[in-house]
Design a protein around this motif. Sequence first.
Motif, PDB file in Angstrom:
ATOM      1  N   UNK A 100       2.577 -27.434 -38.975  1.00 38.60           N
ATOM      2  CA  UNK A 100       2.336 -26.092 -37.689  1.00 38.60           C
ATOM      3  C   UNK A 100       2.432 -26.720 -36.136  1.00 38.60           C
ATOM      4  N   UNK A 101       3.120 -25.904 -35.311  1.00 43.72           N
ATOM      5  CA  UNK A 101       3.163 -26.412 -33.915  1.00 43.72           C
ATOM      6  C   UNK A 101       1.799 -26.388 -33.371  1.00 43.72           C
ATOM      7  N   UNK A 102       0.816 -25.858 -33.842  1.00 43.87           N
ATOM      8  CA  UNK A 102      -0.336 -25.905 -32.678  1.00 43.87           C
ATOM      9  C   UNK A 102      -1.585 -26.745 -33.336  1.00 43.87           C
ATOM     10  N   UNK A 103      -1.228 -27.971 -33.831  1.00 40.96           N
ATOM     11  CA  UNK A 103      -2.276 -28.629 -34.328  1.00 40.96           C
ATOM     12  C   UNK A 103      -2.960 -29.247 -33.076  1.00 40.96           C
ATOM     13  N   UNK A 104      -4.256 -29.230 -33.201  1.00 43.05           N
ATOM     14  CA  UNK A 104      -5.129 -29.818 -32.206  1.00 43.05           C
ATOM     15  C   UNK A 104      -5.373 -31.390 -32.671  1.00 43.05           C
ATOM     16  N   UNK A 105      -5.796 -31.988 -31.465  1.00 44.29           N
ATOM     17  CA  UNK A 105      -6.184 -33.608 -31.956  1.00 44.29           C
ATOM     18  C   UNK A 105      -7.405 -33.673 -32.471  1.00 44.29           C
ATOM     19  N   UNK A 106      -7.701 -34.657 -33.526  1.00 47.24           N
ATOM     20  CA  UNK A 106      -8.710 -34.812 -34.242  1.00 47.24           C
ATOM     21  C   UNK A 106      -9.429 -35.956 -33.811  1.00 47.24           C
ATOM     22  N   UNK A 107     -10.893 -36.099 -33.725  1.00 50.27           N
ATOM     23  CA  UNK A 107     -11.454 -37.313 -33.365  1.00 50.27           C
ATOM     24  C   UNK A 107     -11.888 -38.144 -34.996  1.00 50.27           C
ATOM     25  N   UNK A 213      -4.250 -30.532 -53.454  1.00 57.61           N
ATOM     26  CA  UNK A 213      -5.675 -31.215 -52.765  1.00 57.61           C
ATOM     27  C   UNK A 213      -5.693 -30.940 -51.356  1.00 57.61           C
ATOM     28  N   UNK A 214      -6.648 -30.331 -50.953  1.00 55.71           N
ATOM     29  CA  UNK A 214      -6.766 -29.896 -49.413  1.00 55.71           C
ATOM     30  C   UNK A 214      -8.137 -30.513 -48.894  1.00 55.71           C
ATOM     31  N   UNK A 215      -7.982 -30.967 -47.421  1.00 54.61           N
ATOM     32  CA  UNK A 215      -9.170 -31.244 -46.695  1.00 54.61           C
ATOM     33  C   UNK A 215      -9.123 -30.849 -45.386  1.00 54.61           C
ATOM     34  N   UNK A 216     -10.166 -30.721 -44.759  1.00 52.27           N
ATOM     35  CA  UNK A 216     -10.069 -30.298 -43.203  1.00 52.27           C
ATOM     36  C   UNK A 216     -10.855 -31.440 -42.579  1.00 52.27           C
ATOM     37  N   UNK A 217     -10.371 -31.432 -41.104  1.00 50.58           N
ATOM     38  CA  UNK A 217     -11.068 -32.317 -40.194  1.00 50.58           C
ATOM     39  C   UNK A 217     -11.437 -31.474 -38.959  1.00 50.58           C
ATOM     40  N   UNK A 218     -12.472 -31.453 -38.360  1.00 48.37           N
ATOM     41  CA  UNK A 218     -12.884 -30.672 -37.116  1.00 48.37           C
ATOM     42  C   UNK A 218     -12.159 -31.090 -35.900  1.00 48.37           C
ATOM     43  N   UNK A 219     -11.536 -30.308 -35.098  1.00 51.35           N
ATOM     44  CA  UNK A 219     -10.877 -30.777 -34.015  1.00 51.35           C
ATOM     45  C   UNK A 219     -11.858 -31.642 -33.016  1.00 51.35           C
ATOM     46  N   UNK A 220     -11.037 -32.239 -32.085  1.00 47.33           N
ATOM     47  CA  UNK A 220     -11.889 -33.121 -31.270  1.00 47.33           C
ATOM     48  C   UNK A 220     -12.744 -32.207 -30.183  1.00 47.33           C
ATOM     49  N   UNK A 221     -13.846 -32.566 -30.210  1.00 49.29           N
ATOM     50  CA  UNK A 221     -14.733 -31.735 -29.205  1.00 49.29           C
ATOM     51  C   UNK A 221     -14.822 -32.402 -27.606  1.00 49.29           C
ATOM     52  N   UNK A 222     -14.345 -31.848 -26.553  1.00 51.87           N
ATOM     53  CA  UNK A 222     -14.192 -32.303 -25.369  1.00 51.87           C
ATOM     54  C   UNK A 222     -15.478 -32.290 -24.776  1.00 51.87           C
TER      55      UNK A 222
END
Length: 222
Positions: A100-107, A213-222
């Motif tokens: 997807x084009x709207x992927x946020x950075x992840x920490x 198989x699916x996994x999630x990662x929280x977006x980077x918190x600024x």
Amino acid sequence: ALIGDVAHELRTPLATIEGYTEGVLDGVITPSEEIWALIHDEVGRLRRLVSDLQELSRAEAKQLILHRSPQQPAALIARARARLAPQYDEKGVALRVELAPDLSPVLVDPDRILQVLVNLLGNALRATPAGGEVRLRAHADAVGVRVAVIDTGVGIAPEHLPHLFERFYRVDKARSRTLGGHGIGLTISKALIEAHDGRIWAASEGPGRGAIFTFTLPRERR
């Protein structure tokens, strides 16, 4: 149960090494490059098992060390795809990436997330026959980024789904041992994703229907 599982995993490569070395010593087997290569492969299996067990021990003790930094999910996925692309080409399985084009950075620790991706993509490749397809899909969700590995392989029966992330659990024990798996990779992957405050799970419509198989990662918190 764990000691029994480890002993079982050690028994097969040790028996192979012992059989061939005794054959060479007794003069029954003629030493050759093929024999030494076979023994070398079995030693490699033992080394990988020990490495996996050490990783599993750290994971279960929650002593995994993470070196987090802001990462673009697309870059992590590109690294995983590049690492396994030759194996996919050799087997004749298509590997497609859908981002997807709207992927946020992840920490995250990039090496650890790459380890998870390689494990999932490797499992999908083993489960998918030649001519099949594996899709690596990533999109944004309410938490951050959701990544899915979707294959058109052998599928998983419903009774196995709750146990897939247990250590040493195999859906097809004989087949997995032939392919060199120890049944630890998914357990370690689960520990790595949870150490990143994410979740991981599996789904399948049944044998012959592929798996996700699916996994999630929280977006980077600024």
